[in-house]
Design a protein around this motif. Structure first.
Motif, PDB file in Angstrom:
ATOM      1  N   ASP A   1       0.875  -1.043   0.164  1.00 27.71           N
ATOM      2  CA  ASP A   1       0.035   0.008  -0.045  1.00 27.71           C
ATOM      3  C   ASP A   1       0.955   1.110  -0.006  1.00 27.71           C
ATOM      4  O   ASP A   1       1.226   1.797   1.086  1.00 27.71           O
ATOM      5  N   LEU A   2       1.226   1.700  -1.213  1.00 27.19           N
ATOM      6  CA  LEU A   2       2.182   2.725  -1.307  1.00 27.19           C
ATOM      7  C   LEU A   2       1.492   4.259  -1.119  1.00 27.19           C
ATOM      8  O   LEU A   2       2.299   5.318  -1.214  1.00 27.19           O
TER       9      LEU A   2
ATOM     10  N   HIS B   1       0.308   5.512   6.261  1.00 22.60           N
ATOM     11  CA  HIS B   1       1.094   6.537   7.305  1.00 22.60           C
ATOM     12  C   HIS B   1       1.162   5.945   8.609  1.00 22.60           C
ATOM     13  O   HIS B   1       0.071   5.547   9.113  1.00 22.60           O
ATOM     14  N   GLN B   2       2.179   6.144   9.328  1.00 21.30           N
ATOM     15  CA  GLN B   2       2.254   6.004  10.784  1.00 21.30           C
ATOM     16  C   GLN B   2       2.909   7.118  11.670  1.00 21.30           C
ATOM     17  O   GLN B   2       3.705   7.884  10.800  1.00 21.30           O
ATOM     18  N   PRO B   3       2.819   7.230  12.901  1.00 18.77           N
ATOM     19  CA  PRO B   3       1.806   6.313  13.858  1.00 18.77           C
ATOM     20  C   PRO B   3       0.408   6.002  13.209  1.00 18.77           C
ATOM     21  O   PRO B   3       0.003   7.094  12.609  1.00 18.77           O
ATOM     22  N   MET B   4      -0.144   5.038  13.359  1.00 15.61           N
ATOM     23  CA  MET B   4      -1.434   4.517  12.912  1.00 15.61           C
ATOM     24  C   MET B   4      -2.447   4.332  14.084  1.00 15.61           C
ATOM     25  O   MET B   4      -2.021   3.725  15.010  1.00 15.61           O
ATOM     26  N   ALA B   5      -3.722   4.861  14.026  1.00 16.61           N
ATOM     27  CA  ALA B   5      -4.487   4.699  15.211  1.00 16.61           C
ATOM     28  C   ALA B   5      -5.572   3.688  14.708  1.00 16.61           C
ATOM     29  O   ALA B   5      -6.011   3.576  13.738  1.00 16.61           O
ATOM     30  N   SER B   6      -6.151   2.949  15.481  1.00 15.83           N
ATOM     31  CA  SER B   6      -7.103   1.810  15.535  1.00 15.83           C
ATOM     32  C   SER B   6      -8.620   2.707  15.232  1.00 15.83           C
ATOM     33  O   SER B   6      -8.520   3.910  15.470  1.00 15.83           O
ATOM     34  N   SER B   7      -9.360   1.909  14.583  1.00 15.98           N
ATOM     35  CA  SER B   7     -10.614   2.622  14.046  1.00 15.98           C
ATOM     36  C   SER B   7     -11.521   3.323  15.173  1.00 15.98           C
ATOM     37  O   SER B   7     -12.003   4.317  15.089  1.00 15.98           O
ATOM     38  N   ASP B   8     -11.236   2.671  16.268  1.00 14.97           N
ATOM     39  CA  ASP B   8     -12.072   3.336  17.517  1.00 14.97           C
ATOM     40  C   ASP B   8     -11.300   4.140  18.385  1.00 14.97           C
ATOM     41  O   ASP B   8     -11.506   4.902  19.133  1.00 14.97           O
TER      42      ASP B   8
ATOM     43  N   ALA C   1       6.880 -36.634   5.296  1.00 17.82           N
ATOM     44  CA  ALA C   1       7.671 -35.518   5.801  1.00 17.82           C
ATOM     45  C   ALA C   1       8.172 -34.521   4.793  1.00 17.82           C
ATOM     46  O   ALA C   1       7.883 -33.121   4.794  1.00 17.82           O
ATOM     47  N   ALA C   2       8.786 -35.151   3.731  1.00 16.96           N
ATOM     48  CA  ALA C   2       9.345 -34.157   2.605  1.00 16.96           C
ATOM     49  C   ALA C   2       8.282 -33.460   1.973  1.00 16.96           C
ATOM     50  O   ALA C   2       8.691 -32.360   1.388  1.00 16.96           O
ATOM     51  N   GLY C   3       7.116 -34.377   1.323  1.00 12.37           N
ATOM     52  CA  GLY C   3       6.219 -33.740   0.945  1.00 12.37           C
ATOM     53  C   GLY C   3       5.484 -32.596   1.709  1.00 12.37           C
ATOM     54  O   GLY C   3       5.209 -31.591   1.075  1.00 12.37           O
ATOM     55  N   LYS C   4       5.267 -32.717   2.923  1.00 12.66           N
ATOM     56  CA  LYS C   4       4.651 -31.449   3.659  1.00 12.66           C
ATOM     57  C   LYS C   4       5.655 -30.375   3.621  1.00 12.66           C
ATOM     58  O   LYS C   4       5.021 -29.342   3.757  1.00 12.66           O
ATOM     59  N   LEU C   5       6.918 -30.585   3.566  1.00 18.04           N
ATOM     60  CA  LEU C   5       8.080 -29.803   4.080  1.00 18.04           C
ATOM     61  C   LEU C   5       7.787 -28.827   2.406  1.00 18.04           C
ATOM     62  O   LEU C   5       7.944 -27.610   2.696  1.00 18.04           O
ATOM     63  N   ARG C   6       7.807 -29.483   1.568  1.00 21.71           N
ATOM     64  CA  ARG C   6       7.869 -28.983   0.220  1.00 21.71           C
ATOM     65  C   ARG C   6       6.528 -28.018   0.024  1.00 21.71           C
ATOM     66  O   ARG C   6       6.793 -26.725  -0.370  1.00 21.71           O
ATOM     67  N   GLU C   7       5.435 -28.507   0.536  1.00 24.85           N
ATOM     68  CA  GLU C   7       4.184 -27.579   0.647  1.00 24.85           C
ATOM     69  C   GLU C   7       4.312 -26.517   1.279  1.00 24.85           C
ATOM     70  O   GLU C   7       3.952 -25.329   1.140  1.00 24.85           O
ATOM     71  N   MET C   8       4.968 -26.454   2.740  1.00 24.42           N
ATOM     72  CA  MET C   8       4.927 -25.497   3.546  1.00 24.42           C
ATOM     73  C   MET C   8       6.130 -24.481   2.959  1.00 24.42           C
ATOM     74  O   MET C   8       5.659 -23.176   3.225  1.00 24.42           O
ATOM     75  N   PHE C   9       7.169 -25.005   2.566  1.00 24.11           N
ATOM     76  CA  PHE C   9       8.091 -23.828   2.041  1.00 24.11           C
ATOM     77  C   PHE C   9       7.588 -23.146   0.885  1.00 24.11           C
ATOM     78  O   PHE C   9       7.835 -21.983   0.810  1.00 24.11           O
ATOM     79  N   LEU C  10       6.950 -23.815  -0.244  1.00 25.46           N
ATOM     80  CA  LEU C  10       6.319 -23.044  -1.275  1.00 25.46           C
ATOM     81  C   LEU C  10       5.481 -22.050  -0.547  1.00 25.46           C
ATOM     82  O   LEU C  10       5.314 -20.916  -1.466  1.00 25.46           O
ATOM     83  N   ASP C  11       4.568 -22.190   0.011  1.00 29.39           N
ATOM     84  CA  ASP C  11       3.548 -21.558   0.659  1.00 29.39           C
ATOM     85  C   ASP C  11       4.232 -20.288   1.198  1.00 29.39           C
ATOM     86  O   ASP C  11       3.558 -19.358   1.136  1.00 29.39           O
ATOM     87  N   SER C  12       5.130 -20.539   2.007  1.00 29.92           N
ATOM     88  CA  SER C  12       5.818 -19.473   2.773  1.00 29.92           C
ATOM     89  C   SER C  12       6.475 -18.501   1.665  1.00 29.92           C
ATOM     90  O   SER C  12       6.531 -17.332   1.638  1.00 29.92           O
ATOM     91  N   VAL C  13       7.269 -18.987   0.614  1.00 29.16           N
ATOM     92  CA  VAL C  13       7.905 -18.249  -0.291  1.00 29.16           C
ATOM     93  C   VAL C  13       6.593 -17.407  -1.109  1.00 29.16           C
ATOM     94  O   VAL C  13       7.098 -16.320  -1.498  1.00 29.16           O
ATOM     95  N   ARG C  14       5.344 -18.088  -1.332  1.00 30.32           N
ATOM     96  CA  ARG C  14       4.485 -17.314  -1.923  1.00 30.32           C
ATOM     97  C   ARG C  14       4.045 -16.248  -1.262  1.00 30.32           C
ATOM     98  O   ARG C  14       3.715 -15.110  -2.013  1.00 30.32           O
ATOM     99  N   LEU C  15       4.105 -16.196   0.233  1.00 30.39           N
ATOM    100  CA  LEU C  15       3.541 -15.092   0.922  1.00 30.39           C
ATOM    101  C   LEU C  15       4.565 -14.094   0.965  1.00 30.39           C
ATOM    102  O   LEU C  15       4.168 -13.046   0.849  1.00 30.39           O
ATOM    103  N   HIS C  16       5.795 -14.525   0.923  1.00 32.86           N
ATOM    104  CA  HIS C  16       6.764 -13.529   1.062  1.00 32.86           C
ATOM    105  C   HIS C  16       7.028 -12.714  -0.419  1.00 32.86           C
ATOM    106  O   HIS C  16       7.735 -11.658  -0.401  1.00 32.86           O
ATOM    107  N   LEU C  17       6.359 -13.210  -1.423  1.00 31.86           N
ATOM    108  CA  LEU C  17       6.472 -12.517  -2.803  1.00 31.86           C
ATOM    109  C   LEU C  17       5.594 -11.331  -2.655  1.00 31.86           C
ATOM    110  O   LEU C  17       5.474 -10.610  -3.881  1.00 31.86           O
ATOM    111  N   ARG C  18       4.619 -11.022  -1.732  1.00 34.95           N
ATOM    112  CA  ARG C  18       3.613 -10.232  -1.718  1.00 34.95           C
ATOM    113  C   ARG C  18       4.316  -8.768  -1.560  1.00 34.95           C
ATOM    114  O   ARG C  18       5.050  -8.543  -0.573  1.00 34.95           O
ATOM    115  N   SER C  19       4.178  -7.913  -2.608  1.00 30.77           N
ATOM    116  CA  SER C  19       4.716  -6.672  -2.513  1.00 30.77           C
ATOM    117  C   SER C  19       4.150  -5.651  -3.691  1.00 30.77           C
ATOM    118  O   SER C  19       3.715  -6.253  -4.846  1.00 30.77           O
TER     119      SER C  19
END
Length: 635
Positions: free
Chosen positions: A58-59, A64-71, A244-262
């Motif tokens: 959100d450019l 802007h900060q400091p930011m106040a809550s809605s209330d 466990a390797a299959g689950k790790l693959r899924e978790m790592f890819l999901d983490s990279v996916r989130l870290h690409l948000r920009s």
């Protein structure tokens, strides 16, 4: 990604306002896009909250900060990113929260309104923040689970000061900054730093990773610290290695996916090693059409040059490569700037490669980079933590497996035979002798130019060498390796590496992201059987290599050597022999240093009459750091 700064003090409003402005100016590099300040006159003093913003998500002015809550009840200053802010936002909307921006800061403050401190366990991100509760006149300070983002603070005479960097924090404090001699001693004698609450400045502390601090304002300032994240290491036997390797693959890819948000361009630091290669290849796997800029340090020495491995990855993903070559003259022209940007002494010149990579990213218009930091501490990387794995097997009375493991471990490149002998011999030493041996080794490791008689008479302590975060409430029998990894993640080890990366990246207004470092990944990996992490054959990161098969080139996955960022340190120091000798003169005032012996040792090393060791750089680093901070009180 931003910088935060603030205080609660007895000073007049005008003094607080003036000091905050000066301090924020020191943080401009952390947030060149926007600044904000807010003041609250309370019954017992003035609370000031300051912020500098590097716009990533959100450019618009909505971030802007400091930011106040809605209330209006809460006001926040926040440094970091919440990668799962979109998912949290949708959940909060279902609970009738209304949002006026697309910023993750607004989601963070709404999350606190909804769940209080329990929201911290829902966050996927890196953060340090300060939140003011106007109704209760409480200040809540929190730091992410691994300490990716910094949080410095000082408590003095019922006054409180905080900031993202010590240099800015000191602008708020009226007294002259003072050197923490215990930290200087630990650093010079043992190389220890960033392993406790203490800093190189007296009365300035780190809020430890995974901690929350609550301050209540009144006639007396009340302070309470709570640990909000504490990983466990109980073993999960429900998953086979392949599951466990299959689950790790899924978790790592999901983490990279989130870290690409920009909302700004994203690139990657690429060394050519497994971890950074996995990050870059995961980026391409998830985003087939995304332009990927990679930044690689190219060493002149072929023995430490990983350019060919980076080329394999760049070709595999079709990256836009940027290669950085450095000479000794480059280091010396930038050394003072790097020392100032780090704020405190550091491990060695290897971080100059990182410093230069982030500079190149900024010059090429990349504002966010992904990095493989933290994988070694989660997956038993480096040389595989062999002693701890050996001890786990020994504790379980698997004596044959323990010995065969060490023998197999030795067959890999760059493994130390003397370390293997030491590990084997220690298994036969009675427990009551081990502490004595450890104490003896610590005392023996103190350099010869330290005046031991002066140390004994001073307030300096050797016990700080043994600082542990500590999880003694849990049975670790047969889980000694993952216990060591947990400590590396939360105490001794990773903290200094994250500090180097934060200061180097933010110096160039770059946001450095580390997708390996999520609490979900850490808890999953620390729950696995130790043999999944380092195999019986001595292969490090065994499960991750399998998880990344088909995403990362086989040539990289099957590598047996590890280099990382290295610089030819001795050659660099020799080019400035005369200058170094002049710098060291400032150490004459430290009473426990035998200056003639120190000079002789440094001279012998630089002339080639004695083997190089990391203590030489520490001497040089402290000397220059003290000179560049000449306003500090040395007593």
């Amino acid at each position: 990604m931003c910088g935060i700064l603030g205080s609660f003090s007895k000073n007049t409003f005008s003094e607080v306002e003036k000091n905050l402005k000066i301090g924020i100016d020191e943080l401009r590099h952390r947030g060149p896009n926007d600044t904000g300040k807010e003041f609250f006159e309370l019954s017992e003093g003035v609370l000031a909250l300051g912020h500098t913003r590097l716009s990533i998500i959100d450019l618009t002015e909505g971030g802007h900060q400091p930011m106040a809550s809605s209330d209006g009840r809460f006001v926040i200053v926040f440094n970091g990113e919440i990668y799962n802010y979109k998912e949290l936002r949708e959940e909060l909307i279902l609970s009738n929260h209304v949002f006026v921006s697309n910023s993750d800061t607004e989601v963070l403050i709404a999350s606190w309104r909804q769940w209080g401190e329990q929201c911290l366990n829902r966050l996927k991100g890196m953060f340090s923040f300060v939140l003011f509760d106007r109704d209760l006149e409480h200040l809540i300070c929190s730091r992410d689970a691994f300490g990716i983002k910094p949080f410095f603070y000082s408590l003095k005479d019922s006054e409180f000061f905080f900031g993202s960097e010590v240099r800015a924090l000191n602008k708020l404090i009226s007294t002259k900054p003072k050197v923490n001699q215990q930290m200087v001693f630990d650093y010079l004698a043992f190389g220890g730093y960033d392993n406790s609450e203490n800093t190189f400045f007296e009365n300035i502390h780190h809020l430890l990773p995974g901690y929350l601090m609550r301050l209540s304002f009144g006639k007396k300032l009340q302070v309470e610290k709570l640990r909000w994240w504490k990983p466990t290491i109980g073993e999960n036997r429900n998953l086979s290695f392949d599951q466990a390797a299959g689950k790790l693959r899924e978790m790592f890819l999901d983490s990279v996916r989130l870290h690409l948000r920009s909302d700004v361009p994203v690139g990657a630091a690429l060394s050519g090693g497994l971890d950074s290669s996995a990050v870059v290849c995961a980026m391409r796997y998830l985003e087939p059409n995304m332009p990927i800029h990679t930044f690689t340090y190219v060493a002149e020495d072929s023995k430490i040059n990983e350019e060919k491995w980076a080329d394999v990855v760049n070709d595999h993903v079709g990256a836009i490569p940027h290669k950085i070559s450095l000479g000794s003259s480059d280091l010396w022209s930038d050394l003072d700037d790097m020392i100032c940007s780090q704020g405190e002494p550091f491990v060695g010149t290897s971080i100059y490669a990182q410093y230069s990579i982030f500079r190149s990213a900024r010059e090429n218009g990349v504002v966010v980079t992904l990095d493989g930091q933290g994988a070694d501490e989660m997956l038993a990387g480096y040389s595989g933590y062999p002693e701890f794995r050996y001890r786990s097997l020994w504790q379980k009375a698997r004596f044959f497996q323990a010995v065969s493991f060490i023998l197999a471990w030795l067959t890999w490149p760059n493994r130390d035979k003397n370390e293997a002998k030491r590990i084997f011999i220690k298994s036969f030493v009675p427990s009551f002798l081990k502490k004595r041996m450890n104490d003896f080794n610590i005392k023996r490791s103190i350099p010869g130019w330290i005046k031991k008689d002066i140390v004994k008479k001073s307030d300096l302590s050797l016990s700080s060498r043994l600082v542990r975060v500590g999880f003694q409430d849990e049975n670790t029998k047969g889980r000694i390796l993952v216990d060591a990894l947990r400590e590396a993640l939360t105490g001794n080890g990773l903290a200094s590496l994250l500090r180097h990366a934060d200061r180097n990246s933010m110096h160039w207004s770059i946001e450095s992201r580390v997708p390996f470092l999520t609490t979900e990944l850490a808890e999953f990996l620390l729950s696995l059987p130790e043999s999944y992490l380092i195999s019986q054959e001595g292969e490090t990161k065994s499960i991750f290599r399998v998880a990344m098969r088909g995403i990362v080139p086989d040539a990289v996955l099957d590598r047996k050597d590890k280099i990382g960022f290295e610089t030819p340190e001795l050659d660099l120091l020799r080019t400035q022999h005369t200058q170094i000798t002049e710098w060291m003169e400032i150490l004459k005032v430290i009473p426990y240093i035998d200056y003639p012996k120190l000079i002789k040792e440094v001279e012998d090393v630089l002339k080639g009459n004695r083997s190089y060791h990391s203590g030489i750089w520490r001497i040089v680093n402290v000397s220059r750091w003290l000179s560049l901070n000449s306003e500090m009180d040395m007593d």
